[in-house]
Design a protein around this motif. Sequence first.
Motif, PDB file in Angstrom:
ATOM      1  N   MET A  24       0.830  -1.202   0.000  1.00  0.00           N
ATOM      2  CA  MET A  24       0.000   0.000   0.000  1.00  0.00           C
ATOM      3  C   MET A  24       0.867   1.255   0.000  1.00  0.00           C
ATOM      4  O   MET A  24       0.571   2.241  -0.685  1.00  0.00           O
ATOM      5  CB  MET A  24      -0.920  -0.009   1.224  1.00  0.00           C
ATOM      6  N   GLY A  25       1.971   1.196   0.762  1.00  0.00           N
ATOM      7  CA  GLY A  25       2.883   2.334   0.794  1.00  0.00           C
ATOM      8  C   GLY A  25       3.516   2.601  -0.560  1.00  0.00           C
ATOM      9  O   GLY A  25       3.610   3.752  -1.003  1.00  0.00           O
ATOM     10  N   LEU A  29       3.120   5.821  -2.982  1.00  0.00           N
ATOM     11  CA  LEU A  29       4.307   6.535  -3.474  1.00  0.00           C
ATOM     12  C   LEU A  29       4.266   6.681  -4.985  1.00  0.00           C
ATOM     13  O   LEU A  29       4.528   7.763  -5.526  1.00  0.00           O
ATOM     14  CB  LEU A  29       5.569   5.793  -3.044  1.00  0.00           C
ATOM     15  N   TYR A  30       3.936   5.586  -5.696  1.00  0.00           N
ATOM     16  CA  TYR A  30       3.861   5.644  -7.153  1.00  0.00           C
ATOM     17  C   TYR A  30       2.768   6.603  -7.616  1.00  0.00           C
ATOM     18  O   TYR A  30       2.936   7.318  -8.614  1.00  0.00           O
ATOM     19  CB  TYR A  30       3.603   4.253  -7.723  1.00  0.00           C
ATOM     20  N   LEU A  31       1.659   6.647  -6.902  1.00  0.00           N
ATOM     21  CA  LEU A  31       0.573   7.560  -7.252  1.00  0.00           C
ATOM     22  C   LEU A  31       1.026   9.012  -7.118  1.00  0.00           C
ATOM     23  O   LEU A  31       0.755   9.848  -7.991  1.00  0.00           O
ATOM     24  CB  LEU A  31      -0.638   7.295  -6.359  1.00  0.00           C
ATOM     25  N   ILE A  32       1.751   9.294  -6.035  1.00  0.00           N
ATOM     26  CA  ILE A  32       2.258  10.654  -5.834  1.00  0.00           C
ATOM     27  C   ILE A  32       3.263  11.022  -6.918  1.00  0.00           C
ATOM     28  O   ILE A  32       3.239  12.138  -7.468  1.00  0.00           O
ATOM     29  CB  ILE A  32       2.889  10.782  -4.431  1.00  0.00           C
ATOM     30  N   LEU A  33       4.163  10.080  -7.255  1.00  0.00           N
ATOM     31  CA  LEU A  33       5.164  10.349  -8.283  1.00  0.00           C
ATOM     32  C   LEU A  33       4.516  10.569  -9.652  1.00  0.00           C
ATOM     33  O   LEU A  33       4.964  11.428 -10.424  1.00  0.00           O
ATOM     34  CB  LEU A  33       6.158   9.189  -8.357  1.00  0.00           C
TER      35      LEU A  33
END
Length: 294
Positions: A24-25, A29-33
């Motif tokens: 999930m983390g 992180l990938y979504l934010i990037l």
Amino acid sequence: MISSTPSQLNRKVNHSGSGAAKKMGYSLLYLILIMVAVFQLFPLVWLFFFSLKNNQEVFNLPPLSLPMNPHWENYAKVWGAGNIDIYFLNSVWITITATVFTVVLGSLVTFAITRMKWKGSSFVLGLFMVAMMIPVHSTLIPLFNIFNKIGLNDHPLSLVLTYTAFNMPITIMILLGFYYALPKEVEEASVIDGCNVNRMFFRIVLPMTSSVIATTAIINMIYNWNEFIFVNTFISSNEYKTLTVGVQNFIGQYTTDWGAIGATLMISILPILIAYLFLSDRIVEGIAAGSVKG
């Protein structure tokens, strides 16, 4: 039949829970990037659509809308009639020349300061670091007067000299950490083999610093390519202008060709963007290698 003990069951539950939290983390992180990447690419997409529109579409259509009829002729117009081909070539050779001078001279100065023992080395280094605090705008009039007296106004050499001088401090600062970390045993071995200082620098030290040299070269190229103030101040002839000031050709007293301006800006961005995409790993490698003092 072997049954699991309570402690083993707890470990399995904790392991599966930590694995789910880790996934999930990473997903977050990938979504934010991805969001950051989209945000960073937004100006480039907008500029590309902008360069394919005429004045009516620029003002009447939404910013991210596709042009009704893509005006590819904007690129042909600026490249030929707008003299952008001349400005582009001027930007290329002035940028490369100034970058080569800055990197070579900066490497020589850094080698002398960090690897050779002589009085005043700390003072010379301090002078270069103090030079970073000098505002660019405060030097325009003195430099203009100096170049005017020695006949370098409206000459590309004035740009090369100015870019080299202003980029030397940041170049030396980036190189310092890497040169301090170089093993002295390599230099001592070369001296034993009969190597003089000049040969040691060009044959041994310079190849060892290729990663950090790539970093400083790209940083210098980006600054030199995008620089506007010195070109606008020192250069008045069309044959020596660069892309950054060439865009003014499409701004008239009564009308402005916005599509041509967008095409010019797109042409000016592409070389640096392509160079950065191919050499971005070297930039990170050079900065990381030069950030630790051995």
